[in-house]
Design an enzyme around this catalytic site. Structure first.
Site, PDB file in Angstrom:
ATOM      1  N   CYS A   2     -20.262 -24.805  18.609  1.00 42.48           N
ATOM      2  CA  CYS A   2     -19.685 -24.895  19.953  1.00 42.48           C
ATOM      3  C   CYS A   2     -19.234 -26.317  20.263  1.00 42.48           C
ATOM      4  CB  CYS A   2     -20.711 -24.483  20.989  1.00 42.48           C
ATOM      5  SG  CYS A   2     -21.339 -22.842  20.718  1.00 42.48           S
ATOM      6  N   ARG A  27     -13.842 -27.519  13.791  1.00 42.05           N
ATOM      7  CA  ARG A  27     -15.242 -27.182  13.574  1.00 42.05           C
ATOM      8  C   ARG A  27     -15.471 -25.678  13.505  1.00 42.05           C
ATOM      9  NH1 ARG A  27     -18.965 -30.551  16.002  1.00 42.05           N
ATOM     10  NH2 ARG A  27     -19.630 -28.848  17.320  1.00 42.05           N
ATOM     11  N   TRP A  74     -19.022 -20.808  19.304  1.00 39.50           N
ATOM     12  CA  TRP A  74     -19.346 -20.251  17.980  1.00 39.50           C
ATOM     13  C   TRP A  74     -20.535 -19.350  18.260  1.00 39.50           C
ATOM     14  CZ3 TRP A  74     -18.203 -20.168  12.786  1.00 39.50           C
ATOM     15  CH2 TRP A  74     -19.250 -19.960  11.886  1.00 39.50           C
ATOM     16  N   ASN A 100     -24.005 -25.859  24.613  1.00 35.88           N
ATOM     17  CA  ASN A 100     -24.130 -25.824  23.148  1.00 35.88           C
ATOM     18  C   ASN A 100     -25.607 -25.717  22.832  1.00 35.88           C
ATOM     19  OD1 ASN A 100     -21.460 -26.353  22.991  1.00 35.88           O
ATOM     20  ND2 ASN A 100     -21.651 -28.353  21.990  1.00 35.88           N
ATOM     21  N   GLY A 101     -25.958 -24.945  21.817  1.00 35.60           N
ATOM     22  CA  GLY A 101     -27.367 -24.889  21.413  1.00 35.60           C
ATOM     23  C   GLY A 101     -28.008 -23.574  21.800  1.00 35.60           C
ATOM     24  N   GLU A 482     -25.385 -22.086  -9.676  1.00 39.52           N
ATOM     25  CA  GLU A 482     -24.785 -22.672  -8.476  1.00 39.52           C
ATOM     26  C   GLU A 482     -24.312 -24.107  -8.749  1.00 39.52           C
ATOM     27  OE1 GLU A 482     -23.500 -21.702  -5.963  1.00 39.52           O
ATOM     28  OE2 GLU A 482     -23.467 -23.338  -4.535  1.00 39.52           O
ATOM     29  N   LYS A 486     -20.458 -25.344  -8.345  1.00 37.58           N
ATOM     30  CA  LYS A 486     -20.082 -26.465  -7.463  1.00 37.58           C
ATOM     31  C   LYS A 486     -19.240 -27.461  -8.225  1.00 37.58           C
ATOM     32  CE  LYS A 486     -20.576 -25.239  -4.549  1.00 37.58           C
ATOM     33  NZ  LYS A 486     -20.980 -24.063  -3.906  1.00 37.58           N
ATOM     34  N   GLU A 489     -15.635 -26.046  -9.296  1.00 34.33           N
ATOM     35  CA  GLU A 489     -14.653 -25.758  -8.245  1.00 34.33           C
ATOM     36  C   GLU A 489     -14.087 -27.020  -7.596  1.00 34.33           C
ATOM     37  OE1 GLU A 489     -16.025 -23.507  -4.796  1.00 34.33           O
ATOM     38  OE2 GLU A 489     -18.025 -24.310  -5.048  1.00 34.33           O
ATOM     39  N   HIS A 505     -28.968 -18.104 -28.747  1.00 33.27           N
ATOM     40  CA  HIS A 505     -28.311 -16.868 -29.189  1.00 33.27           C
ATOM     41  C   HIS A 505     -26.796 -17.011 -29.243  1.00 33.27           C
ATOM     42  CE1 HIS A 505     -32.137 -14.854 -29.187  1.00 33.27           C
ATOM     43  NE2 HIS A 505     -32.383 -15.388 -27.987  1.00 33.27           N
ATOM     44  N   LYS A 604     -11.321 -20.688   1.796  1.00 29.35           N
ATOM     45  CA  LYS A 604     -12.681 -20.646   2.332  1.00 29.35           C
ATOM     46  C   LYS A 604     -13.179 -19.214   2.469  1.00 29.35           C
ATOM     47  CE  LYS A 604     -16.476 -22.341   3.892  1.00 29.35           C
ATOM     48  NZ  LYS A 604     -17.408 -22.743   2.837  1.00 29.35           N
TER      49      LYS A 604
HETATM   50  C1  F6R Z   1     -18.215 -21.479  -3.535  1.00 32.29           C
HETATM   51  C2  F6R Z   1     -17.879 -20.586  -2.446  1.00 32.29           C
HETATM   52  C3  F6R Z   1     -17.554 -19.174  -2.768  1.00 32.29           C
HETATM   53  C4  F6R Z   1     -18.149 -18.233  -1.718  1.00 32.29           C
HETATM   54  C5  F6R Z   1     -17.685 -16.787  -1.974  1.00 32.29           C
HETATM   55  C6  F6R Z   1     -18.309 -15.828  -0.992  1.00 32.29           C
HETATM   56  O1  F6R Z   1     -18.523 -22.764  -3.081  1.00 32.29           O
HETATM   57  O2  F6R Z   1     -17.863 -20.968  -1.305  1.00 32.29           O
HETATM   58  O3  F6R Z   1     -17.992 -18.831  -4.045  1.00 32.29           O
HETATM   59  O4  F6R Z   1     -19.533 -18.325  -1.793  1.00 32.29           O
HETATM   60  O5  F6R Z   1     -16.289 -16.710  -1.890  1.00 32.29           O
HETATM   61  O6  F6R Z   1     -17.979 -16.148   0.316  1.00 32.29           O
HETATM   62  P1  F6R Z   1     -18.801 -15.585   1.510  1.00 32.29           P
HETATM   63  O7  F6R Z   1     -20.176 -16.162   1.436  1.00 32.29           O
HETATM   64  O8  F6R Z   1     -18.069 -16.035   2.742  1.00 32.29           O
HETATM   65  O9  F6R Z   1     -18.844 -14.103   1.382  1.00 32.29           O
END
Ligand code: F6R
Length: 609
Positions: A2, A27, A74, A100-101, A482, A486, A489, A505, A604
């Site tokens: 928010c 944001r 939000w 907010n909060g 993970e 990271k 990507e 293997h 995203k």
């Molecule tokens: C990697 C990343 C993606 C998401 C994936 C699922 O850093 O952000 O691998 O984790 O696209 O996205 P959500 O969690 O929004 O379903």
């Protein structure tokens, strides 16, 4: 998250507030609104969706005022909607509030206001209680009424309030949520974040916790908890708007990595009662449902899937039920064995990922009970689930997910503990032990973040590598996936993760002196086996960065570098072990001058198949 903006001066507040809100758009938000005192009454306009929707509905209004407050919401309590958007007014709109909060005791206050004053609530939000409380205490002195209302409120919040009968001031309060006052000439501003102010002012006062601030066009008075006036140093903001959005961090990703202690804390404490029990507000799953399940599917994509890999191990261990974690795009087409004895858990930061949503619908059609772990309130995954465990990470802006992952892990522990305790699969001592280990995580993550310079040094040493492997066993194998994702990507380095015992293997054929291996060895009972795996790859010439718990120094003999994480019980180490991997990926990508917050080819939220 928010955003709050308020203006008091002699020009049109509407324009300034909308402008400030637009500067907070980055944001993330789901609705926006504005309140202005006009002719003895407060006019409130609010709309779900983008600020341009709000602009459309106020476009035709000829009202304006030299004071007003605005908000981008939000959603936390109640789905995104026009009614739930802020500002909120009291019964006759003589006062209006943006917030907010969280107001933790809002239910209690709400019931009291209904019982004692017959208040009719319009929204589902916790915030609306603030407007009614202030309205009830108001007798011509807004500051007094706000102070009295604050005495009744528990939680972490920032609020800004206006009153129709005092159309020359804004009263704002800060308690554990940011608030900053902008010092103008003939006007003053209040906002939750600096970017909202920068077009108009550079001089600001940071409002501290438990302080109240009264803004008129010529004055900003700050009061402490006891009502004493406080003298505050003026802070000159030299950041440009871009740096201000990132609160001084170079990238959103780094900012979000640093927000993890708070996200973990918020996600945990939203669900933990004082007696350590898990509060299931909004969850309808019963003891009978839990006893009826004979299997669990955790289904997700990318980083969320990796949280599911850890989830599988902790739910199996704590709730003694078989769990399969699957990639959503695979699950939806493989005709999985799902029936009404299945618990299906979808994990999704955005709640809009097409594959996850389709898998959820597939499982629902076959009779499974649907639980989701989601960061965005009111998102499609949340709406289509029987129960939702929200992550309290706040909006994640960087494409590479960091704080969503660690808060998803926290939800996995809470679900596992709750199911385990309900089924009697874990005893009270073990339950309390894990809870206390979880509670210690925010400080431990913060301790790792303090060592980020060491990780930056490592990145400078290894950023030119062409191939970086991640290995681990048990819970560490999930985390290694993970870490590898990271890295690839955001740095575009070829990377691969594999369970360390599986190396021999086939994959060990790839090890040579040009290879860097990040070896996670945080699981005490697998430590020696990991050390042997490290020796195997090292003898093929690979360089090793080991990740281990403090005190487990043996690894130094077989590694080129070691990053230590604080001591903790094996079960919760993924939340710590991933942090150095996020930082390593970040600093390597920075050395390689990559576009860290917006890596190539990625979005995203993946709303297509
Ligand atoms: C990697 C990343 C993606 C998401 C994936 C699922 O850093 O952000 O691998 O984790 O696209 O996205 P959500 O969690 O929004 O379903």
């Amino acid at each position: 998250m928010c955003g709050i903006v308020g203006y008091v001066g002699s020009e049109h507040a509407k324009e300034k507030i909308i402008d400030g809100l637009k500067r907070l758009e980055y944001r993330g938000y789901d609705s926006a609104g504005i309140a202005l005192p006009v002719n003895g009454k407060i006019e409130i306009r609010k709309h779900v969706g983008e600020i341009k929707n709000l602009e459309k509905i106020i476009g035709g209004d000829d009202y304006d005022a030299p004071v007003g407050i605005g908000h981008t919401r939000w959603a936390t309590h109640g789905a995104p909607s026009d009614i739930n958007a802020h500002p909120h007014g009291n019964q006759n709109n003589s006062v209006a509030v943006v917030h907010n909060g969280i107001i933790e005791n809002y239910q209690e206050i709400r019931e009291w206001l209904q019982r004692e004053y017959g208040v009719a609530f319009k929204s589902e939000t916790d915030s609306e209680v603030i407007a009614h409380l202030i309205g009830i205490y108001y007798d011509g002195d807004l500051l007094k009424a706000v102070n009295k209302a604050v005495e009744d409120m528990r939680g972490a919040y920032a609020i800004a309030v206006i009153a129709a009968d005092e159309p020359d001031k804004i009263v704002a309060v800060r308690k554990d949520a940011p608030l900053v006052a902008g010092i103008g000439k003939g006007f003053n501003l209040i906002a939750s974040d600096i970017p909202a102010l920068l077009k108009y002012v550079r001089e600001v006062y940071f409002i501290e916790n438990n302080e109240t601030v009264v803004l008129t066009k010529d004055n900003i008075d700050i009061y402490d908890e006891k009502g004493r006036k406080v003298k505050r140093e003026v802070f000159h903001v030299s950041w440009d708007a871009d740096a201000a959005e990132k609160e001084g961090y170079e990238h959103f990703m780094l900012k979000e990595i640093h927000e993890q202690p708070k996200g973990i804390q918020d996600t945990l404490f939203k669900r933990l009662a004082d007696d350590n029990s898990i509060n299931l507000d909004g969850i309808t799953m019963t003891k009978e449902d839990i006893e009826n399940f004979n299997k669990v599917y955790i289904v997700a994509c990318g980083t969320a899937y990796h949280a599911g890999l850890v989830g599988k191990m902790v739910i199996e261990k704590m709730a003694e039920i078989p769990v399969e974690t699957d990639i959503a795009s695979e699950f939806r087409y493989r005709d999985p064995f799902v029936d009404d004895k299945t618990l299906f858990i979808a994990i999704s930061q955005s709640g809009e990922t097409q594959d996850t949503l389709a898998a959820l619908r597939e499982a629902k059609a076959k009779g499974a009970r649907i639980m989701s772990v989601v960061n965005v309130v009111g998102s499609s995954v949340a709406r289509e689930s029987d129960d939702v465990f929200y992550t309290w990470a706040g909006p994640e802006i960087a494409v590479a997910s960091t704080k969503a992952y660690t808060t998803q892990l926290i939800c996995m522990y809470l679900i596992a503990l709750y199911m385990g305790k309900t089924k009697g699969a874990i005893d009270e001592d073990y339950y309390n032990l894990i809870i206390s280990e979880l509670k210690a995580l925010p400080d431990k993550v913060a301790a790792i973040l303090e060592k980020e310079k060491d990780i930056e040094k490592l990145a400078k040493k290894y950023y030119h590598k062409e191939h970086i492997f991640f290995i681990g066993r048990g819970l560490d194998s999930g985390v290694s996936y993970e870490g590898s994702l990271k890295l690839k990507e955001i740095s575009y380095i070829h990377s691969f993760a594999i369970a360390a015992g599986e190396l021999k293997h086939g994959t060990i054929a790839l090890m040579d002196p040009d290879t860097l291996v990040v070896a996670l060895a945080t699981q005490d009972f697998l430590y020696e086996k990991m050390v042997s795996n490290i020796v195997e790859v090292r003898s093929r010439g690979a360089r090793i960065v080991g990740i281990a718990k403090e005190g487990k120094n043996e690894i130094e003999k077989v590694s080129d570098e070691v990053i230590y994480v604080p001591q903790c019980i094996d079960e919760v180490t993924p939340v710590l072990a991933v942090v150095p991997l996020q930082l390593l990926a970040y600093f390597i990508a920075k050395e390689r001058e990559c576009n860290i917050d917006k890596p190539k080819n990625l979005a995203k939220s993946v709303t297509v198949e």
